[in-house]
Scaffold this active site. Structure first.
Site, PDB file in Angstrom:
ATOM      1  N   ASP A  30      22.208 -14.045  -4.844  1.00 57.30           N
ATOM      2  CA  ASP A  30      21.021 -14.674  -4.262  1.00 57.30           C
ATOM      3  C   ASP A  30      21.161 -16.175  -4.427  1.00 57.30           C
ATOM      4  OD1 ASP A  30      18.137 -15.534  -3.834  1.00 57.30           O
ATOM      5  OD2 ASP A  30      17.935 -13.361  -3.651  1.00 57.30           O
ATOM      6  N   PHE A 150      15.167   3.341   3.821  1.00 57.65           N
ATOM      7  CA  PHE A 150      13.885   4.000   4.052  1.00 57.65           C
ATOM      8  C   PHE A 150      13.077   4.103   2.757  1.00 57.65           C
ATOM      9  CE2 PHE A 150      16.896   5.608   7.212  1.00 57.65           C
ATOM     10  CZ  PHE A 150      16.204   5.344   8.394  1.00 57.65           C
ATOM     11  N   GLU A 153       8.025   0.963  -1.512  1.00 58.64           N
ATOM     12  CA  GLU A 153       7.699   0.191  -2.702  1.00 58.64           C
ATOM     13  C   GLU A 153       6.862   1.038  -3.644  1.00 58.64           C
ATOM     14  OE1 GLU A 153       6.166  -3.727  -1.961  1.00 58.64           O
ATOM     15  OE2 GLU A 153       7.345  -3.926  -0.127  1.00 58.64           O
ATOM     16  N   PHE A 247       1.220  11.124   5.313  1.00 57.93           N
ATOM     17  CA  PHE A 247       0.674  10.012   6.098  1.00 57.93           C
ATOM     18  C   PHE A 247      -0.557  10.404   6.908  1.00 57.93           C
ATOM     19  CE2 PHE A 247       4.847   8.669   4.952  1.00 57.93           C
ATOM     20  CZ  PHE A 247       4.720   7.303   4.722  1.00 57.93           C
ATOM     21  N   ALA A 250      -6.732   9.219   5.490  1.00 57.08           N
ATOM     22  CA  ALA A 250      -7.597   8.199   6.079  1.00 57.08           C
ATOM     23  C   ALA A 250      -7.949   7.132   5.057  1.00 57.08           C
ATOM     24  CB  ALA A 250      -8.861   8.851   6.626  1.00 57.08           C
ATOM     25  N   GLY A 251      -8.134   5.917   5.531  1.00 62.64           N
ATOM     26  CA  GLY A 251      -8.477   4.835   4.624  1.00 62.64           C
ATOM     27  C   GLY A 251      -8.716   3.547   5.380  1.00 62.64           C
ATOM     28  N   CYS A 258       6.740  -3.720   5.536  1.00 67.02           N
ATOM     29  CA  CYS A 258       7.526  -2.956   6.517  1.00 67.02           C
ATOM     30  C   CYS A 258       6.743  -2.578   7.766  1.00 67.02           C
ATOM     31  CB  CYS A 258       8.092  -1.695   5.860  1.00 67.02           C
ATOM     32  SG  CYS A 258       9.373  -2.033   4.640  1.00 67.02           S
ATOM     33  N   LYS A 318      -0.673  -1.195  -1.785  1.00 72.40           N
ATOM     34  CA  LYS A 318      -0.597   0.181  -2.267  1.00 72.40           C
ATOM     35  C   LYS A 318      -0.409   0.130  -3.779  1.00 72.40           C
ATOM     36  CE  LYS A 318       3.278   2.458  -1.924  1.00 72.40           C
ATOM     37  NZ  LYS A 318       4.485   3.150  -1.422  1.00 72.40           N
TER      38      LYS A 318
END
Length: 446
Positions: A30, A150, A153, A247, A250-251, A258, A318
């Site tokens: 980096d 894929f 986090e 998935f 509801a929220g 992403c 999240k």
């Protein structure tokens, strides 16, 4: 194998650590000297459960190193993994400047044959551009391979070590056995295709998952109007194996680094070839609107927002991450401040990141869930951390000026709410205590 990983964000750092765990010699690179200094002290620049322990283990066992010297890392490695950021440009397209600069640097540094693996999320055709850029700066042979990631986090290590599948896009079929050998320690479910298809698989996968989220949120909004319970609807839908239960929660919509970026990028990719992706445009619009439902619910419950004290539980997009990129909390808090509310914020991990992004005199920064709720007219749960799920709701009522709880993640069940005295408002569900009242009212109206 000897690997160099360019970029130490979520994808690069987790990939480097996990490849080292499988016995490879890994050098992570980096250009940020502060990041490298921190990593060499066995400290992670990102919050990801378990990452620091694995960094320490692999460094002590001499399989993992960190450096800012890209040229040396490239020369010492057989495989170079590109994992630099591709942030969104104002028009939604992916910004490829960091990818292109890394390709230049790789070409200059090469002193023998190398395999270049692109794990960064890039538009279709980017790997061909990477090939051209490297080719312009080296006389040595090389191959370019697309291996999209894929990971999620908060569970990135587990997702990398035990993936559902690994997608490998390559044009040189002679590389199939080498790439399979590198990735087989993680899974036998390896899907090999051409490079352009691999690039599209990444975008298509995230776009489909985002679509499921927006779909169930639209269903939730209808449920609120007809008296159905979206959690029951989702269970009934998800039990159909053609649909699946993942998935369908509801929220207040998706966020993070992403889904927002990739959905907008795919809309632009379609537009660049004269195709209007109407479905995905609607997915993005629904998601943006969904987070403002919290504001609507507050206005429906309180006399006014100006002067009201609103507690916010959770600002990360999240749980199990400190990432607040495109988190629903940003727009919700900004709207509350603009409406004149006094906002009290608490998150177990992400508060510092949020403060870097958005600070205001109307914000009060709290050290606990209790402190954030004390004296409030309403509490809004925006991130479903376990700490909030396990909070004593009887105690919560005693802390608040008005016992209004907006549950933006449908965390609580009826048995937890009964007897607390809370005015409990969730997403797509009848208010607690009215589960049987709503259908009766609807039947009478009919």
């Amino acid at each position: 194998m000897k690997l160099a990983v360019i970029g130490t964000g979520y994808v690069g750092l987790v990939s480097g650590v996990c490849f080292a765990m499988k016995g490879n010699q890994v050098i992570c690179v980096d250009q940020d000297e502060n990041k490298i200094a921190k990593l060499n002290r066995m400290l992670s620049p990102i919050y990801e459960p378990g990452i620091e322990e694995l960094i320490e283990q692999n460094m002590l066992e001499d399989r993992l190193k960190f450096t800012s010297d890209l040229h040396e890392a490239v020369r010492l490695s057989d495989v170079i993994i590109l994992a630099v950021g591709t942030p969104s440009l104002p028009n939604g397209e992916a910004d490829l400047q960091y990818i292109e600069q890394a390709a230049v640097d790789i070409g200059i540094a090469m002193d023998s044959y190398k395999i270049i693996i692109t794990k960064s999320t890039v538009p279709v055709g980017t790997n061909e551009k990477i090939r051209r850029v490297i080719d312009a700066h080296t006389s040595f042979p090389f191959d370019v391979v697309s291996v999209p990631e894929f990971l999620r986090e908060g569970s990135a290590i587990q997702d990398t070590l035990k993936p559902d599948r690994i997608v490998i896009g390559l044009d040189n079929r002679d590389l199939e056995s080498t790439m399979a050998e590198l990735h087989r320690p993680f899974t036998d479910n390896i899907f090999i295709t051409d490079i352009r298809s691999a690039e599209m698989i990444k975008y298509a996968s995230n776009a489909f998952l985002a679509t499921k989220i927006s779909f169930i949120n639209e269903i939730a909004n209808i449920c609120e109007k007809v008296g159905a319970d979206v959690t029951e609807v989702a269970k009934g839908m998800g039990s159909d194996r053609r649909i699946g239960s993942s998935f369908l929660h509801a929220g207040i919509g998706y966020g993070g680094s992403c889904f927002p970026k990739d959905t907008n990028a795919l809309i632009q990719i379609a537009g660049n070839v004269d195709y209007e992706f109407k479905l995905l445009k609607s997915v993005v619009e629904v998601n943006k609107d969904q987070r403002y439902n919290v504001i609507a619910k507050l206005k429906g419950s309180l006399e006014r927002l100006r002067g009201a004290r609103i507690g916010i539980w959770g600002v990360a997009f999240k749980p199990e991450t400190d990432d607040i990129r495109d988190a629903p909390s940003l727009e919700i808090v900004e709207t509350l401040v603009r409406e004149g509310a006094v906002v009290k914020l608490y998150d177990p991990i992400a508060l510092g990141r949020f403060r870097e992004k958005f600070d205001h005199p109307g914000l009060l920064w709290c050290g606990s869930a209790e402190e954030a709720a004390e004296g409030c007219d309403a509490v809004c749960l925006l991130t479903d951390w376990n700490e909030f799920k396990e909070f004593n709701l009887h105690k919560l009522v005693g802390l608040m000026r008005q016992p209004v709880l907006i549950d933006g993640r449908n965390v609580y069940e009826q048995k937890q709410i009964e007897g607390t005295g809370l005015e409990y408002i969730s997403v797509g569900r009848p208010q607690m205590g009215e589960f049987y009242e709503y259908p009766r009212k609807i039947a009478e109206a009919l």
